[in-house]
Motif scaffolding. Structure first.
Motif, mmCIF file in Angstrom:
data_model
loop_
_atom_site.group_PDB
_atom_site.id
_atom_site.type_symbol
_atom_site.label_atom_id
_atom_site.label_comp_id
_atom_site.label_asym_id
_atom_site.label_seq_id
_atom_site.Cartn_x
_atom_site.Cartn_y
_atom_site.Cartn_z
ATOM 1 N N GLY A 9 -30.251 -38.350 -31.096
ATOM 2 C CA GLY A 9 -29.865 -38.315 -32.499
ATOM 3 C C GLY A 9 -30.876 -37.526 -33.300
ATOM 4 O O GLY A 9 -31.961 -37.194 -32.805
ATOM 5 N N ALA A 10 -30.532 -37.206 -34.524
ATOM 6 C CA ALA A 10 -31.443 -36.459 -35.397
ATOM 7 C C ALA A 10 -31.093 -36.767 -36.842
ATOM 8 O O ALA A 10 -29.912 -36.923 -37.183
ATOM 9 C CB ALA A 10 -31.355 -34.967 -35.122
ATOM 10 N N GLN A 11 -32.108 -36.846 -37.672
ATOM 11 C CA GLN A 11 -31.884 -37.134 -39.081
ATOM 12 C C GLN A 11 -33.135 -36.783 -39.873
ATOM 13 O O GLN A 11 -34.236 -36.715 -39.308
ATOM 14 C CB GLN A 11 -31.561 -38.620 -39.273
ATOM 15 C CG GLN A 11 -32.706 -39.535 -38.849
ATOM 16 C CD GLN A 11 -32.313 -40.988 -38.807
ATOM 17 O OE1 GLN A 11 -31.200 -41.325 -38.462
ATOM 18 N NE2 GLN A 11 -33.260 -41.860 -39.159
ATOM 19 N N PHE A 12 -32.960 -36.582 -41.158
ATOM 20 C CA PHE A 12 -34.102 -36.395 -42.044
ATOM 21 C C PHE A 12 -34.482 -37.761 -42.612
ATOM 22 O O PHE A 12 -33.630 -38.533 -43.050
ATOM 23 C CB PHE A 12 -33.770 -35.430 -43.177
ATOM 24 C CG PHE A 12 -33.930 -33.989 -42.806
ATOM 25 C CD1 PHE A 12 -35.190 -33.405 -42.732
ATOM 26 C CD2 PHE A 12 -32.821 -33.206 -42.503
ATOM 27 C CE1 PHE A 12 -35.344 -32.074 -42.375
ATOM 28 C CE2 PHE A 12 -32.967 -31.880 -42.145
ATOM 29 C CZ PHE A 12 -34.227 -31.310 -42.085
ATOM 30 N N GLY B 38 -36.909 -38.811 -45.509
ATOM 31 C CA GLY B 38 -37.718 -38.180 -46.537
ATOM 32 C C GLY B 38 -37.691 -36.679 -46.324
ATOM 33 O O GLY B 38 -36.638 -36.064 -46.225
ATOM 34 N N SER B 39 -38.852 -36.062 -46.212
ATOM 35 C CA SER B 39 -38.932 -34.623 -45.984
ATOM 36 C C SER B 39 -39.153 -34.293 -44.519
ATOM 37 O O SER B 39 -39.320 -33.128 -44.165
ATOM 38 C CB SER B 39 -40.077 -34.032 -46.821
ATOM 39 O OG SER B 39 -41.314 -34.617 -46.441
ATOM 40 N N GLN B 40 -39.131 -35.300 -43.663
ATOM 41 C CA GLN B 40 -39.458 -35.095 -42.256
ATOM 42 C C GLN B 40 -38.211 -35.145 -41.388
ATOM 43 O O GLN B 40 -37.362 -36.025 -41.542
ATOM 44 C CB GLN B 40 -40.448 -36.177 -41.798
ATOM 45 C CG GLN B 40 -41.000 -35.963 -40.407
ATOM 46 C CD GLN B 40 -41.976 -37.063 -40.028
ATOM 47 O OE1 GLN B 40 -41.583 -38.205 -39.833
ATOM 48 N NE2 GLN B 40 -43.254 -36.717 -39.927
ATOM 49 N N LEU B 41 -38.097 -34.197 -40.456
ATOM 50 C CA LEU B 41 -37.007 -34.197 -39.490
ATOM 51 C C LEU B 41 -37.419 -35.056 -38.302
ATOM 52 O O LEU B 41 -38.462 -34.817 -37.689
ATOM 53 C CB LEU B 41 -36.688 -32.786 -39.024
ATOM 54 C CG LEU B 41 -35.640 -32.676 -37.893
ATOM 55 C CD1 LEU B 41 -34.294 -33.224 -38.354
ATOM 56 C CD2 LEU B 41 -35.501 -31.234 -37.413
ATOM 57 N N GLN B 42 -36.612 -36.049 -37.977
ATOM 58 C CA GLN B 42 -36.892 -36.928 -36.848
ATOM 59 C C GLN B 42 -35.818 -36.737 -35.789
ATOM 60 O O GLN B 42 -34.643 -36.997 -36.026
ATOM 61 C CB GLN B 42 -36.948 -38.384 -37.307
ATOM 62 C CG GLN B 42 -38.034 -38.643 -38.330
ATOM 63 C CD GLN B 42 -38.147 -40.099 -38.713
ATOM 64 O OE1 GLN B 42 -37.407 -40.945 -38.217
ATOM 65 N NE2 GLN B 42 -39.072 -40.416 -39.609
ATOM 66 N N VAL B 43 -36.247 -36.266 -34.623
ATOM 67 C CA VAL B 43 -35.345 -36.023 -33.500
ATOM 68 C C VAL B 43 -35.566 -37.150 -32.494
ATOM 69 O O VAL B 43 -36.655 -37.291 -31.940
ATOM 70 C CB VAL B 43 -35.608 -34.651 -32.843
ATOM 71 C CG1 VAL B 43 -34.608 -34.401 -31.723
ATOM 72 C CG2 VAL B 43 -35.544 -33.542 -33.882
ATOM 73 N N ILE B 44 -34.563 -37.944 -32.267
ATOM 74 C CA ILE B 44 -34.689 -39.116 -31.414
ATOM 75 C C ILE B 44 -34.543 -38.688 -29.958
ATOM 76 O O ILE B 44 -33.493 -38.194 -29.541
ATOM 77 C CB ILE B 44 -33.636 -40.173 -31.788
ATOM 78 C CG1 ILE B 44 -33.790 -40.541 -33.273
ATOM 79 C CG2 ILE B 44 -33.783 -41.422 -30.926
ATOM 80 C CD1 ILE B 44 -32.567 -41.112 -33.887
ATOM 81 N N ILE B 45 -35.590 -38.908 -29.194
ATOM 82 C CA ILE B 45 -35.650 -38.462 -27.800
ATOM 83 C C ILE B 45 -35.643 -39.649 -26.837
ATOM 84 O O ILE B 45 -34.919 -39.668 -25.851
ATOM 85 C CB ILE B 45 -36.928 -37.631 -27.535
ATOM 86 C CG1 ILE B 45 -37.018 -36.443 -28.523
ATOM 87 C CG2 ILE B 45 -36.977 -37.158 -26.095
ATOM 88 C CD1 ILE B 45 -35.972 -35.383 -28.334
#
Length: 484
Positions: A55-58, A60-67
Motif C-alpha cells: 500500500g501507499a499513502q501520504f 502529512g507531507s511524507q509518502l509512506q510506502v508499506i512494504i
C-alpha cells in the motif's frame, strides 16, 4: 517466489519522480518513508501495484510506502540506487516560508506530542507490568510457589511495580520534554515537583489539604501515577525555557536559565495546568469505566464495535486517542475491563483472516505471502502486512475480521476478562497482559482471542474470495510459470 527488494526500490524510485525528487529516505517497522520535493510527481496508484508493495499513502507531507518486514532491505537498495542520505535532512530553499499552524493541523500536532511522549515509556511500562505479572504467576492465585507474605513476592508485586507506576510524572516529564525539545532533566524536575512528598502528604487523608505556592493557597492533590498534569505542563516549560535561553546572557545561562524557567513554570503548573489535567483525567476515567460499569447490552455493543472495526481505525489513523486514553487509565487504575480486551480480539481476528486466506489461496506466491503475514503478526505483533496485503486487497475478507473480532470481544466481555498491561505485548505473548488477573482470567482471555482467530479464519476460507479473484491469482501464477 522471493521478493526482489532491488526491483521494489527501483520501481518506487521511478514512480516518485526519480532521485532528484527525493529529499530524505528512511523507514519504520513496515514502511518506506520518503520526503519528496514535489508530491504531485508521485503516482500513488501505480506504486500500490508494484509487486511487493502492500500500500501507499501520504501522511502529512511524507509518502509512506508499506512494504512489510523486509522494508530495511528495500531502503538499503533505495539508498544505493538513489544516492539519498539515509535519514539525513536535506535543507533546501531555506527562504521558503515555514508551514503555518492551522486549526486543522492542531489535532495532529497534539496527537503526535501525546503519542511521541507515551511511546517512549512503553519499555518501562512493560517491565513494570511484568514484575507484577511474574509475581502473580508465582503467587498464591496461580502456581502457589510464593505466598502473599513472601518477601520476594512483595518485592516483585509491590516494590518494583510501585517504582514503575508511582513516579510516572517524572518519567513522562523526561519523555515529553525530550519529544518537544525542552531540557529533559527540567521535565523530570517538574514531574518531581508535582509529586514531592510534602505535596503528597498534604493531599493525603489527615493532611492539611492545602499547599502554598509563593504565598497563594491552593488545594493539594496527589499527582502520583497521573499522566495529563505533566503532559499539559511540559509545553509551557518548553516556551518559558526557550524565552530565557534567548534573553539570558551566556555567562549566566548555565545557572540562571534552569532556575528562572522552573521558578516561572512551577506556579503555572500547580495553580492552573495540573488541576485541569487532573480533572480531565477524572472525566476520562468516569467515561471509560462508567461505560464498563453499566454492564448489560451497552458495554457489549461498544466491545463488539471495537472488536469488529478496530483495525480499520488503525488504518485510518484514528486509533491513537483511544489507546492513549486507555493507557492513561491503566496507569491510574491498574486495569482495563474492555478497551484493550476488545482490541486484542480484533488483532487476533486479523491473524485468523491471514491464516484463512493462506488455506484458501491456490497461488503459491500468494500463499507464501499470506503465511508470511501470519508469522509477521503472531511473532512480530505487526498486522499492517495482513491488513494491506489481504484485507484491503480482497474486501470480502473483512467479513472475517468484523465477525470474528466482534464475537470474540463480546464473549470476553460476558465472561469478565480484564487487561492489566499499559504497554503490553501485541504478539504471541499477548496472554501475558492478562496474567495479573489470575489463571482463569488468562484462560478466558486466550479463549476469547482464539474464538476471534478461528471464526475469522473460517469466514475468510468460506466467504473471503470470489471465484474471479481466485481465478485471477491462478492465471497470474500460470503466466509466471510460462514466463519462467
Amino acid at each position: 517466489m522471493a521478493v526482489d527488494n532491488k526491483l521494489i526500490a527501483q520501481s518506487v524510485l521511478e514512480l516518485v519522480g526519480g532521485a532528484s525528487n527525493v529529499t530524505t529516505a528512511t523507514n519504520c517497522m513496515t514502511r518506506l518513508r520518503l520526503t519528496l520535493k514535489d508530491n504531485n510527481l508521485a503516482d500513488i496508484e501505480k506504486i500500490k501495484k508494484v509487486k511487493g508493495v502492500l500500500g501507499a499513502q501520504f501522511s502529512g507531507s511524507q509518502l509512506q510506502v508499506i512494504i512489510g518486514q523486509n522494508v530495511p532491505k528495500v531502503l538499503d537498495e533505495f539508498i544505493a540506487i538513489s544516492g539519498v542520505a539515509r535519514g539525513a535532512e536535506v535543507k533546501e530553499n531555506l527562504d521558503a516560508p515555514k508551514e503555518k499552524i492551522t486549526l486543522k493541523a492542531i489535532p495532529g500536532i497534539l496527537l503526535d506530542y501525546l503519542s511521541g511522549s507515551m511511546t517512549q515509556l512503553i519499555p518501562l511500562l512493560m517491565a513494570g507490568g511484568l514484575f507484577r505479572t511474574i509475581a502473580a504467576v508465582l503467587g498464591p492465585t496461580m502456581l502457589g510457589v510464593l505466598s502473599d507474605t513472601d518477601p520476594t513476592y512483595t518485592f516483585l508485586y509491590t516494590t518494583l511495580y510501585e517504582a514503575t507506576f508511582t513516579f510516572i510524572p517524572i518519567y513522562l516529564g523526561y519523555a515529553a520534554a525530550k519529544k518537544i525539545g525542552a531540557s529533559p532533566v527540567l521535565g523530570m524536575l517538574l514531574g518531581g515537583a508535582l509529586m514531592a512528598p510534602s505535596v503528597v502528604s498534604a493531599a493525603s487523608e489527615g493532611g492539611s489539604g492545602i499547599i502554598s505556592v509563593y504565598g497563594i493557597q491552593i488545594a493539594a492533590a496527589n499527582y502520583q501515577q497521573t499522566v495529563l498534569p505533566i503532559i499539559l505542563s511540559v509545553p509551557v516549560l518548553y516556551f518559558i525555557e526557550k524565552f530565557f535561553r534567548k534573553h539570558m546572557p551566556d555567562v549566566l545561562s548555565t545557572v540562571f536559565t534552569p532556575f528562572c524557567t522552573m521558578i516561572v513554570t512551577i506556579p503555572i503548573a500547580f495553580i492552573i495546568l495540573a488541576p485541569i489535567g487532573n480533572e480531565i483525567g477524572n472525566v476520562i476515567a468516569n467515561a471509560l469505566f462508567g461505560l464498563a460499569d453499566m454492564g448489560g447490552i451497552a458495554v457489549f455493543v461498544v466491545m463488539a464495535i471495537l472488536g469488529a472495526f478496530w483495525q480499520l481505525f488503525v488504518v485510518a489513523g484514528m486509533h491513537m486517542p483511544v489507546i492513549l486514553l486507555a493507557q492513561v487509565q491503566i496507569i491510574a487504575a491498574g486495569y482495563d475491563p474492555f478497551v484493550f480486551v476488545s482490541t486484542n480480539c480484533a488483532m487476533t481476528a486479523v491473524w485468523g483472516c491471514a491464516f484463512g486466506a493462506f488455506l484458501r489461496m491456490r497461488n503459491p506466491d500468494e500463499k507464501g505471502l499470506a503465511i508470511g503475514y501470519v508469522i509477521s503478526a503472531i511473532a512480530g505483533g505487526v498486522t499492517e502486512p495482513a491488513l494491506f496485503g489481504i484485507l484491503l486487497r480482497f474486501r470480502r475478507t473483512m467479513l472475517g475480521m468484523f465477525i470474528g473480532g466482534a464475537i470474540g470481544a463480546v464473549f470476553s466481555g460476558i465472561v469478565g476478562v480484564t487487561y492489566y498491561m499499559a504497554g503490553g505485548a501485541s504478539n504471541f505473548l499477548v496472554f501475558t497482559n492478562y496474567l495479573q488477573g489470575g489463571q482463569m482470567n488468562t484462560v478466558l482471555a486466550i479463549a476469547g482471542m482464539a474464538i476471534s482467530f478461528v471464526i475469522a479464519a473460517i469466514v475468510v476460507y468460506i466467504m473471503g474470495f470470489t471465484k474471479e479473484e481466485l481465478a485471477e491469482m491462478d492465471e497470474e501464477n500460470e503466466a509466471e510459470l510460462i514466463g519462467a
